[in-house]
Design a protein around this motif. Structure first.
Motif, short mmCIF file in Angstrom:
data_model
loop_
_atom_site.label_atom_id
_atom_site.label_comp_id
_atom_site.label_asym_id
_atom_site.label_seq_id
_atom_site.Cartn_x
_atom_site.Cartn_y
_atom_site.Cartn_z
N ASP A 1 -3.20 -2.67 11.54
CA ASP A 1 -2.93 -2.25 10.16
C ASP A 1 -3.22 -3.37 9.17
OD1 ASP A 1 -2.14 0.18 11.12
OD2 ASP A 1 0.00 -0.34 11.19
N LEU A 2 -2.82 -4.60 9.52
CA LEU A 2 -3.12 -5.72 8.62
C LEU A 2 -4.61 -5.98 8.53
CD1 LEU A 2 -0.29 -8.27 9.49
CD2 LEU A 2 -0.41 -6.66 7.58
N ALA A 3 -5.33 -5.82 9.65
CA ALA A 3 -6.78 -6.00 9.62
C ALA A 3 -7.45 -4.95 8.73
CB ALA A 3 -7.34 -5.94 11.03
N THR A 4 -6.97 -3.72 8.81
CA THR A 4 -7.51 -2.67 7.93
C THR A 4 -7.19 -2.97 6.47
OG1 THR A 4 -7.18 -1.08 9.73
CG2 THR A 4 -7.54 -0.19 7.51
N TRP A 5 -5.99 -3.46 6.23
CA TRP A 5 -5.59 -3.82 4.87
C TRP A 5 -6.49 -4.93 4.32
CZ3 TRP A 5 0.22 -5.06 3.52
CH2 TRP A 5 0.37 -5.02 2.13
N ILE A 6 -6.77 -5.94 5.13
CA ILE A 6 -7.65 -7.03 4.71
C ILE A 6 -9.06 -6.52 4.42
CG2 ILE A 6 -8.70 -9.20 5.46
CD1 ILE A 6 -6.14 -9.78 7.02
N GLU A 7 -9.54 -5.59 5.24
CA GLU A 7 -10.87 -5.02 5.01
C GLU A 7 -10.91 -4.27 3.69
OE1 GLU A 7 -13.61 -5.42 6.63
OE2 GLU A 7 -12.78 -6.62 8.27
N PRO B 1 -2.07 -19.33 6.10
CA PRO B 1 -1.07 -19.69 7.10
C PRO B 1 -1.53 -19.35 8.51
CG PRO B 1 -0.39 -17.73 5.92
CD PRO B 1 -1.61 -18.26 5.21
N ALA B 2 -0.88 -19.94 9.45
CA ALA B 2 -1.27 -19.72 10.85
C ALA B 2 -0.97 -18.30 11.30
CB ALA B 2 -0.54 -20.73 11.75
N VAL B 3 0.12 -17.72 10.79
CA VAL B 3 0.50 -16.36 11.16
C VAL B 3 0.43 -15.50 9.90
CG1 VAL B 3 2.31 -14.89 12.09
CG2 VAL B 3 2.00 -17.22 12.98
N ILE B 4 -0.36 -14.44 9.97
CA ILE B 4 -0.54 -13.53 8.85
C ILE B 4 0.54 -12.45 8.92
CG2 ILE B 4 -2.12 -11.99 7.66
CD1 ILE B 4 -2.98 -14.90 7.69
N THR B 5 1.32 -12.34 7.85
CA THR B 5 2.39 -11.34 7.79
C THR B 5 2.07 -10.33 6.69
OG1 THR B 5 3.66 -12.69 6.23
CG2 THR B 5 4.08 -13.02 8.59
N GLU B 6 2.82 -9.23 6.73
CA GLU B 6 2.64 -8.19 5.72
C GLU B 6 3.05 -8.68 4.34
OE1 GLU B 6 4.18 -3.61 4.83
OE2 GLU B 6 4.76 -4.67 6.67
N ARG B 7 4.07 -9.51 4.29
CA ARG B 7 4.50 -10.05 3.00
C ARG B 7 3.43 -10.94 2.39
NH1 ARG B 7 10.22 -13.36 2.05
NH2 ARG B 7 9.98 -13.63 -0.22
N TYR B 8 2.76 -11.72 3.22
CA TYR B 8 1.70 -12.59 2.70
C TYR B 8 0.54 -11.77 2.15
CZ TYR B 8 -2.30 -15.76 2.76
OH TYR B 8 -3.42 -16.46 2.42
N ARG C 1 0.81 -1.21 0.00
CA ARG C 1 0.00 0.00 0.00
C ARG C 1 0.85 1.26 0.00
NH1 ARG C 1 -4.21 -0.01 4.71
NH2 ARG C 1 -2.32 -0.47 5.91
N GLU C 2 1.90 1.30 0.77
CA GLU C 2 2.71 2.49 0.93
C GLU C 2 3.73 2.61 -0.21
OE1 GLU C 2 2.05 4.71 3.10
OE2 GLU C 2 0.49 3.50 4.08
N PRO C 3 3.98 3.84 -0.71
CA PRO C 3 4.98 4.02 -1.77
C PRO C 3 6.37 3.56 -1.36
CG PRO C 3 3.59 5.97 -1.57
CD PRO C 3 3.25 5.09 -0.41
N ARG C 4 6.73 3.75 -0.10
CA ARG C 4 8.05 3.32 0.35
C ARG C 4 8.21 1.81 0.21
NH1 ARG C 4 9.95 1.30 5.10
NH2 ARG C 4 12.19 1.66 5.54
N ASP C 5 7.19 1.06 0.60
CA ASP C 5 7.25 -0.40 0.49
C ASP C 5 7.28 -0.83 -0.98
OD1 ASP C 5 7.17 -0.55 3.24
OD2 ASP C 5 4.98 -0.69 3.30
N ARG C 6 6.57 -0.11 -1.82
CA ARG C 6 6.59 -0.44 -3.24
C ARG C 6 7.96 -0.20 -3.86
NH1 ARG C 6 1.04 1.47 -6.28
NH2 ARG C 6 -0.40 0.14 -5.11
N ILE C 7 8.60 0.89 -3.46
CA ILE C 7 9.94 1.18 -3.98
C ILE C 7 10.92 0.10 -3.55
CG2 ILE C 7 11.86 2.80 -3.81
CD1 ILE C 7 9.81 5.05 -3.63
N ARG D 1 -13.25 -13.05 7.64
CA ARG D 1 -14.12 -13.68 8.64
C ARG D 1 -13.33 -14.25 9.81
NH1 ARG D 1 -16.47 -15.71 3.96
NH2 ARG D 1 -15.35 -17.65 4.32
N THR D 2 -12.18 -14.85 9.49
CA THR D 2 -11.40 -15.52 10.54
C THR D 2 -10.22 -14.65 10.92
OG1 THR D 2 -10.11 -16.68 8.88
CG2 THR D 2 -12.09 -17.78 9.71
N ARG D 3 -10.21 -14.15 12.11
CA ARG D 3 -9.11 -13.35 12.60
C ARG D 3 -8.03 -14.26 13.19
NH1 ARG D 3 -9.90 -7.92 13.56
NH2 ARG D 3 -11.29 -7.07 11.95
N LYS D 4 -6.87 -14.27 12.55
CA LYS D 4 -5.77 -15.09 13.03
C LYS D 4 -5.09 -14.41 14.22
CE LYS D 4 -5.90 -18.45 9.97
NZ LYS D 4 -6.03 -19.87 10.33
#
Length: 715
Positions: free
Chosen positions: A238-244, A270-277, A113-119, A229-232
């Motif tokens: 931030d990840l929850a907002t991204w998923i929404e 996966p069992a643990v949701i990461t930003e990369r996933y 989402r962020e330009p810095r991460d995209r760069i 639906r399933t909160r890991k």
């Protein structure tokens, strides 16, 4: 010395015309208003600069061929201005090809989402490719230092020579394929019935890809909804907002019933949701959406072309052609008609096929000229066909050797060489799923295609001037700027002189259908092979068969024609597609096109697939295709069914017994008095005492009577 004011004016007007044409091309493939400027401007430059290079080469030839006090024959520029223009065009094209466009392509393809991460993602992705390039550059730098010494010119020559070598290898291969495929495609397109047959052969493959793209998109959207639906445990805000946000862009599962069915296609989470996933899932979701748009647009275009070709064939008796009322979303030019039905039929049935045939023969001769020039330039460039048609004044000393006519012919040769190379890009499989889609091209695909245009033009332009006599191309500013550095080492000189001979490899492979043979032997192919499949596999077996394609297209046409009826649904499980307004739904299907005309098409399968969207999964879709292959079938399956006489005989015998009337064993006869019968009918007597008319039930205790003899035997 004559003034160059008129030539500079014509050159500026030509540049403005090129810019306008490039903008129209971008408008055709990209939404200009929604495309960001950081992406639109580099893509525009990557297309405009190579087009200007095609214009610069003829101007350079005329500018360098004049004497110091001579009068030029064509459009020319001073040597200083020519050098500045070449430097700007080349280095901008070089930067766009190797740095800017690859970076912007990965930046737009990133799921962050962020330009810095995209760069960071784009830099990390391009670093792998740049590392390979740097490794090759170090080896080349050592060779140049050994042969030419250490200096700035050596490093500059290495960079330009490596870029030229890689671009020439790719350009020669693609141009060799296009020199054969382009005239052959026009020659086959001259036959209306042949074009319609080819479309019917391609239809099953395109339809399957469209269904697969829909399934893939539905799979990723189901995964996003399942994540919502399933909160890991460990999921941050931030990840929850991204998923929404991702879930809000996903389509509602209208074809599913219940949450369990909706999540049946979801991928494993996966069992643990990461930003990369999440970023990887967002990137795949974007690609799946554009892939769905791509194949739906391709399918609509296929149906639309088949509709027009079928209308041309149906108008053979009446000699009056009407394509039907245009769609409301069509442009003004599409809605404006200048032809009557009679003249329209003459245009599409006679004039256009004759033009295609004539153009194919002309381009075939041009291809032979290019191939012959590539073969003869190593021995004597002066006697190549390109040199003979371009240099009209070889012995001129007081005026230029190449005039305005030679400039026009040189521009035509160069345009055809570039067109042959660029048209082959769409047929090559090794590029992945990149494609150009009308008004919906994926940003990463747009940058990639612009990169290829910029990468191929400079090597082809320099390869073109090497086909001219040595004294002419050595005097050009282009050679002083680029060619001198390529010829810095013996390896570069030999590569530029002899490698274009390998154009015979793709030419022979395309002309004799070697790609299809390799694909059948090794199980893979380099090219898409639509033309090769048509030669080596006329029945279309393995791609669904032309009969199946005809049934699919006819079913789509019938569904589109009946979409205005209340309760009618679109066929093939397709929803209403607002982005494809070109499909004409006003024209009914041809009266001669009925499913009963195809003995290998089952009406039940047609009706089953015409009910609209059905809840399907990937496994169910695969089973549906196998079932459709059995019902619609290929010619080989039909031959197996019709050739097995024992199977036909047993089926007929079984049908005879199944259709025969069964005998009635409920016999009515008169019972004797000792069995409780009377004078009347046995069924009536039994009914008066037991309520049943079957004497065997009374005999063995099966009756339901309430009399004295219910279930017993009277002696």
């Amino acid at each position: 010395m004559a003034s160059s004011g008129g030539s500079i004016t014509l050159f500026c007007i030509s540049l403005i015309l090129i810019a306008v044409l490039v903008l129209l091309l971008l408008r055709h493939y990209l939404p200009l208003r929604s495309t960001p400027a950081y992406l639109l401007i580099p893509v525009f430059l990557a297309l405009a600069l190579p087009s200007s290079i095609i214009l610069l080469v003829p101007i350079d030839l005329a500018s360098s061929a004049i004497e110091e006090d001579g009068v030029p024959r064509g459009i020319w520029l001073p040597s200083g201005a020519m050098l500045v223009v070449w430097r700007i065009a080349y280095w901008l094209t070089f930067a766009l090809t190797w740095f800017m466009l690859p970076f912007l392509g990965e930046y737009s393809d990133s799921g962050h989402r962020e330009p810095r991460d995209r760069i960071i993602y784009s830099l990390r992705t391009n670093a792998k490719y740049q590392l390979i390039t740097l490794t090759c550059g170090v080896a080349g730098l050592i060779y140049i230092f050994v042969t030419s010494g250490i200096g700035g010119t050596s490093v500059k020559g290495l960079v330009m020579a490596l870029a030229y070598a890689w671009g020439l290898v790719l350009a020669i291969y693609l141009m060799g394929h296009g020199l054969v495929a382009l005239p052959r495609r026009l020659f086959r397109g001259a036959s209306v019935s042949g074009r319609l047959r080819q479309i019917h052969t391609q239809a099953p493959k395109v339809h399957d890809r469209m269904q697969e793209s829909m399934d893939t998109l539905e799979q990723y959207e189901a995964t996003v909804r399942s994540l919502q639906r399933t909160r890991k445990p460990g999921t941050t805000r931030d990840l929850a907002t991204w998923i929404e946000e991702l879930a809000s862009t996903a389509d509602a599962p209208q074809t599913r019933i219940g949450s369990l069915a909706a999540s049946s296609d979801a991928l494993a989470i996966p069992a643990v949701i990461t930003e990369r996933y999440i970023a990887d899932l967002a990137r795949k979701l974007k690609r799946a959406r554009h892939s769905r748009i791509r194949f739906i647009e391709e399918w609509d275009r296929l149906v639309r072309d088949a509709d027009d070709l079928q209308a041309i064939l149906d108008a053979g008796n009446s000699k009056r052609l009407t394509f039907g009322a245009p769609s409301p979303a069509d442009s003004f030019l599409s809605k404006t008609t200048f032809l009557t039905p009679v003249t329209r039929y003459c245009l599409h049935a006679t004039i256009i096929p004759f033009f295609r045939l004539s153009l194919s023969l002309f381009l075939a001769l041009a291809s032979l000229g290019v191939i012959a020039s590539e073969l003869t330039k190593a021995a004597s460039p002066r006697w190549s066909l390109i040199s003979l048609t371009t240099v009209h004044h070889p012995n001129a000393t007081d005026r230029g050797k190449i005039g305005f006519a030679g400039q026009v012919i040189a521009g035509a040769w160069l345009c055809y060489m570039c067109a042959a190379a660029l048209t082959s890009i769409r047929e090559v499989k090794i590029w992945g799923n990149r494609a150009l889609v009308t008004r919906n091209t994926y940003p990463e695909s747009a940058t990639w295609y612009a990169t290829q245009v910029a990468k191929l033009t400079v090597p082809l332009s320099y390869n073109f001037i090497t086909m001219l006599p040595r004294d002419i191309h050595d005097a050009t500013t282009f050679y002083q700027f680029l060619g001198r550095l390529i010829d810095l080492t013996p390896l570069g000189t030999g590569f530029s002189r002899f490698f274009p001979i390998f154009v015979l490899v793709p030419v022979c492979a395309t002309a004799f259908g070697l790609y299809g043979k390799v694909q059948r032997i090794a199980g893979f192919g380099v090219l898409a092979g639509d033309d090769d499949d048509a030669d080596t596999n006329p029945s279309g077996y393995g791609t669904g068969g032309w009969r199946e394609g005809k049934a699919l297209i006819d079913r789509e046409r019938l569904g589109a024609a009946g979409s205005g009826i209340a309760g009618a649904s679109t066929p093939l499980g397709l929803a209403s597609r607002d982005h494809s307004p070109h499909l004409r739904t006003e024209r009914p299907a041809a009266p001669t096109q009925r499913y009963s005309d195809y003995p290998d098409v089952d009406d039940n399968s047609i009706a089953a697939t015409s009910r609209g969207p059905q809840p399907t999964t990937l496994a169910a879709e695969r089973q549906r295709r196998e079932r459709q292959a059995r019902t619609v079938g290929s010619p080989l399956l039909q031959e197996e069914d019709s050739g097995n006489w024992w199977s036909d005989f047993t089926h007929r015998v079984q049908n005879t017994f199944d259709a025969a009337d069964k005998p009635d064993f409920n016999l009515n006869f008169k019972k004797p008095k000792w069995m409780g019968g009377g004078d009347g009918d046995g069924g009536a007597a039994g009914g008066s005492s037991t309520g049943g008319g079957n004497p065997f039930n009374r005999l063995f205790g099966g009756g339901n009577g309430t009399g004295s003899g219910g279930g017993g035997m009277r002696l």
